[in-house]
Design a protein around this motif. Sequence first.
Motif, PDB file in Angstrom:
ATOM      1  N   GLN A   8       0.687  -1.256   0.057  1.00 22.93           N
ATOM      2  CA  GLN A   8      -0.047  -0.137  -0.039  1.00 22.93           C
ATOM      3  C   GLN A   8       0.939   1.206   0.019  1.00 22.93           C
ATOM      4  O   GLN A   8       2.095   1.400   0.503  1.00 22.93           O
ATOM      5  N   THR A   9       0.423   2.132  -0.819  1.00 22.50           N
ATOM      6  CA  THR A   9       1.183   3.666  -0.620  1.00 22.50           C
ATOM      7  C   THR A   9       0.211   4.659   0.053  1.00 22.50           C
ATOM      8  O   THR A   9      -1.220   4.476   0.148  1.00 22.50           O
ATOM      9  N   VAL A  10       0.719   5.536   0.814  1.00 20.54           N
ATOM     10  CA  VAL A  10       0.148   6.343   1.459  1.00 20.54           C
ATOM     11  C   VAL A  10       0.662   7.746   1.210  1.00 20.54           C
ATOM     12  O   VAL A  10       2.095   7.910   1.568  1.00 20.54           O
ATOM     13  N   GLU A  11       0.109   8.859   0.856  1.00 14.36           N
ATOM     14  CA  GLU A  11       0.540  10.316   0.518  1.00 14.36           C
ATOM     15  C   GLU A  11       1.057  10.679   1.959  1.00 14.36           C
ATOM     16  O   GLU A  11       0.450  10.725   2.978  1.00 14.36           O
ATOM     17  N   LYS A  12       2.070  11.414   1.956  1.00 13.41           N
ATOM     18  CA  LYS A  12       2.762  12.241   3.217  1.00 13.41           C
ATOM     19  C   LYS A  12       1.682  12.976   3.884  1.00 13.41           C
ATOM     20  O   LYS A  12       0.929  13.891   3.054  1.00 13.41           O
ATOM     21  N   TRP A  13       1.735  12.968   5.196  1.00 10.07           N
ATOM     22  CA  TRP A  13       0.462  13.736   5.926  1.00 10.07           C
ATOM     23  C   TRP A  13      -0.861  13.221   5.585  1.00 10.07           C
ATOM     24  O   TRP A  13      -1.842  13.713   6.209  1.00 10.07           O
ATOM     25  N   ARG A  14      -1.119  12.262   4.685  1.00  9.26           N
ATOM     26  CA  ARG A  14      -2.426  11.603   4.715  1.00  9.26           C
ATOM     27  C   ARG A  14      -2.676  10.478   5.848  1.00  9.26           C
ATOM     28  O   ARG A  14      -1.562   9.988   6.635  1.00  9.26           O
ATOM     29  N   ARG A  15      -3.739   9.575   5.890  1.00  8.81           N
ATOM     30  CA  ARG A  15      -3.836   8.836   6.697  1.00  8.81           C
ATOM     31  C   ARG A  15      -3.902   7.209   6.412  1.00  8.81           C
ATOM     32  O   ARG A  15      -4.131   6.945   5.388  1.00  8.81           O
ATOM     33  N   TYR A  58      -2.658   6.159  11.426  1.00 10.11           N
ATOM     34  CA  TYR A  58      -1.299   6.846  11.850  1.00 10.11           C
ATOM     35  C   TYR A  58      -1.002   7.935  10.344  1.00 10.11           C
ATOM     36  O   TYR A  58      -1.631   7.644   9.635  1.00 10.11           O
ATOM     37  N   MET A  59      -0.607   9.322  10.900  1.00 12.18           N
ATOM     38  CA  MET A  59      -0.304  10.154   9.859  1.00 12.18           C
ATOM     39  C   MET A  59       0.975  10.155   9.770  1.00 12.18           C
ATOM     40  O   MET A  59       1.938  10.687  10.696  1.00 12.18           O
ATOM     41  N   PRO A  60       1.659   9.570   8.770  1.00 13.74           N
ATOM     42  CA  PRO A  60       3.351   9.478   8.624  1.00 13.74           C
ATOM     43  C   PRO A  60       3.684  11.021   8.081  1.00 13.74           C
ATOM     44  O   PRO A  60       2.961  11.538   7.203  1.00 13.74           O
ATOM     45  N   GLU A  61       4.977  11.262   8.469  1.00 20.17           N
ATOM     46  CA  GLU A  61       5.253  12.795   7.988  1.00 20.17           C
ATOM     47  C   GLU A  61       6.687  12.662   7.456  1.00 20.17           C
ATOM     48  O   GLU A  61       7.261  13.706   7.077  1.00 20.17           O
ATOM     49  N   VAL A  62       7.222  11.510   7.161  1.00 21.15           N
ATOM     50  CA  VAL A  62       8.315  11.346   6.448  1.00 21.15           C
ATOM     51  C   VAL A  62       8.164  10.251   5.192  1.00 21.15           C
ATOM     52  O   VAL A  62       7.554   9.238   5.632  1.00 21.15           O
ATOM     53  N   GLU A  63       8.852  10.604   4.192  1.00 29.20           N
ATOM     54  CA  GLU A  63       8.621   9.681   3.143  1.00 29.20           C
ATOM     55  C   GLU A  63       9.477   8.151   3.302  1.00 29.20           C
ATOM     56  O   GLU A  63      10.395   8.449   4.025  1.00 29.20           O
ATOM     57  N   GLY A  64       8.978   7.219   2.756  1.00 31.48           N
ATOM     58  CA  GLY A  64      10.000   6.022   2.666  1.00 31.48           C
ATOM     59  C   GLY A  64       8.846   4.751   3.241  1.00 31.48           C
ATOM     60  O   GLY A  64       7.684   4.780   3.254  1.00 31.48           O
ATOM     61  N   ASP A  65       9.680   3.759   3.531  1.00 29.29           N
ATOM     62  CA  ASP A  65       8.923   2.374   3.814  1.00 29.29           C
ATOM     63  C   ASP A  65       8.766   2.388   5.324  1.00 29.29           C
ATOM     64  O   ASP A  65       9.688   2.506   6.175  1.00 29.29           O
ATOM     65  N   VAL A 117       5.299   5.388   2.029  1.00 32.58           N
ATOM     66  CA  VAL A 117       4.810   6.945   2.120  1.00 32.58           C
ATOM     67  C   VAL A 117       5.450   7.680   0.869  1.00 32.58           C
ATOM     68  O   VAL A 117       6.548   7.650   0.735  1.00 32.58           O
ATOM     69  N   THR A 118       4.644   8.117   0.139  1.00 31.36           N
ATOM     70  CA  THR A 118       4.927   8.980  -1.093  1.00 31.36           C
ATOM     71  C   THR A 118       5.229  10.479  -0.985  1.00 31.36           C
ATOM     72  O   THR A 118       4.604  10.960   0.033  1.00 31.36           O
ATOM     73  N   PRO A 119       5.619  11.289  -1.877  1.00 33.49           N
ATOM     74  CA  PRO A 119       5.548  12.658  -1.488  1.00 33.49           C
ATOM     75  C   PRO A 119       4.136  13.415  -1.590  1.00 33.49           C
ATOM     76  O   PRO A 119       3.205  12.778  -2.109  1.00 33.49           O
ATOM     77  N   ALA A 120       4.131  14.418  -0.743  1.00 30.26           N
ATOM     78  CA  ALA A 120       2.559  15.087  -0.871  1.00 30.26           C
ATOM     79  C   ALA A 120       2.381  15.671  -2.096  1.00 30.26           C
ATOM     80  O   ALA A 120       3.441  16.171  -2.850  1.00 30.26           O
ATOM     81  N   GLU A 121       0.956  15.651  -2.553  1.00 29.94           N
ATOM     82  CA  GLU A 121       0.608  16.385  -3.701  1.00 29.94           C
ATOM     83  C   GLU A 121       0.409  17.826  -3.481  1.00 29.94           C
ATOM     84  O   GLU A 121       0.680  18.301  -2.359  1.00 29.94           O
ATOM     85  N   SER A 122       0.334  18.624  -4.658  1.00 26.34           N
ATOM     86  CA  SER A 122       0.515  20.106  -4.530  1.00 26.34           C
ATOM     87  C   SER A 122      -0.600  20.555  -3.637  1.00 26.34           C
ATOM     88  O   SER A 122      -0.431  21.828  -3.069  1.00 26.34           O
ATOM     89  N   ASP A 123      -1.588  19.951  -3.416  1.00 22.77           N
ATOM     90  CA  ASP A 123      -2.669  20.569  -2.840  1.00 22.77           C
ATOM     91  C   ASP A 123      -2.581  20.132  -1.179  1.00 22.77           C
ATOM     92  O   ASP A 123      -3.579  20.473  -0.500  1.00 22.77           O
ATOM     93  N   ASN A 124      -1.694  19.357  -0.858  1.00 19.60           N
ATOM     94  CA  ASN A 124      -1.298  18.758   0.322  1.00 19.60           C
ATOM     95  C   ASN A 124      -0.258  19.465   0.882  1.00 19.60           C
ATOM     96  O   ASN A 124       0.955  19.266   0.940  1.00 19.60           O
ATOM     97  N   HIS A 125      -0.434  20.540   2.073  1.00 18.29           N
ATOM     98  CA  HIS A 125       0.381  21.313   2.749  1.00 18.29           C
ATOM     99  C   HIS A 125       0.903  20.803   3.977  1.00 18.29           C
ATOM    100  O   HIS A 125       1.769  21.171   4.668  1.00 18.29           O
TER     101      HIS A 125
END
Length: 512
Positions: A3-10, A57-64, A85-93
């Motif tokens: 599974q992939t989760v965008e940085k700062w997403r849930r 959990y809300m991950p704040e660092v990219e990686g496995d 955890v993948t990089p945040a998209e442009s609308d995700n600050h």
Amino acid sequence: MKQTVEKWRRYELTIADGPTDGNPFRDVQFTATFEHNNHKVTVDGFYDGNGEYKVRYMPEVEGDYTVTTHSNVAKLNGVTDAFTVTPAESDNHGPVRVSGKTHFAYADGTGYIPFGTTAYAWTVQPEKVQEETLETLKENKFNKIRMLVFPKSYDYNTKEPAVYPFEGKPKVKRGGTDWIFDASDTGFDFTRPVPEYFQNLEHRIDQLDSIGIEADLILFNPYDRWGFARMGMENNLEYLKYVIARLASYKNVWWALANEYDLMDLVGQIPLKDWDRIGQFVHEKDPSQHLESIHNFYDPPQHKDTTKNWYDHTKPWITHVSVQTDNVFLIPKWIEEYQKPVVDDECRYEGNLEFGWGDNSAQGMMDNFWRVILRGGGCTHGETYIDKLDTDRPIWWAHGGKLYGESQKKINFLYDLLQDNGFDWVKPQAISGPTWELAVGSTPDEKKWLVYFGDNQSEFELFSFLPKGKKYSAKLINAWNETIEDFDDEITSDQKFHLPRKPYQAMLLTEE
């Protein structure tokens, strides 16, 4: 496939067919450890009804990342998972954090100035009202909303919610203002949350995030006819553990410990001595370290230099100062004193109620925003219009729904003005003491300045507070009419200039 989760997403792990007998909310211990690059954090899970147990959990660092669960129930113990955890998209600050001690920014560095509004109990209203609330928010520029976890009992707040936060029903029917009572037997089981109630709450918080609005979530409030403000310390902490487990992974959540915490002591709900334990508990349990505040009832006398009735905002787990006050002149002083951001979360509401806090004019509400924001603070709007004495029409401050006033339009204008001119945050420029009538703020680099005159209407002005030797081009702004015009004169610190005599004017200065 991992599974992939965008940085700062849930991230969420669900285990189905768990135990349902006894009291799953209290009998089952369920946590999970998240590991990334040898860094570990353990967070609480929760029971979501129908045999489902979840951890978020809300991950704040990219990686496995790897996940391992822990429980006193075999089926829930030792379950593993992995995600990337993948990089945040442009609308995700990311979540809003304190930045530079005295202001805010999103986690990615994007500027954030609190332009709030208030709809305390909007998530316990009928579906139609909840949807209307979201539509109204989409139409305006508010980026924060003050809202309660529990229902509210007060004048014009007399209807029962369709779903209660705990199992049971009121044993004694009380009116909207009957919130001082003996809560020895309320009819509710405070050890058994109702998942449906909290599922709706988190669904609405998710929808707020999708339109760029922070949920300033009030955990306790005194206006209560059901006993939710009188659960006792043990139940209070268990409730907090449950709410944090459910919501700490939502990036747009802020924790407001209480609305009018000092009133809760006065009416025999939560004593003053308990707030330190509650505040520290929230701080310790939240793996995402969201913003945390506490809100007062009693306000210092107008223009007096005393905050003796306030909570001790120097506590390390208090991230910012949230106040109820119309002492808008003192915002820079409090910023300097506490070295924390200051948000005036209740400075009177635009409306026509019989209460002094709910009968401000649209001009007064707008005026407070300009005065607070330009002094470096954040500000929160509210609207309290009724159409008749026995109204069934929702009132924005309590129920959400629709706005009927005018101040939000002027607040939108101020928001756009700041955004369009590079005010990532407003640097307060205190002049001639804290009670000076002008509100003055600049961009952080002091290349642009905003000066607000309010209802002052002098024939001439002298901006002696400007840096010596610098020249500024200017635009004349009418905050009420929402107009911006070029101003012919060049502005310096040593030359008077003529102004047309009108109320609610401001000037935007740009260094040449």
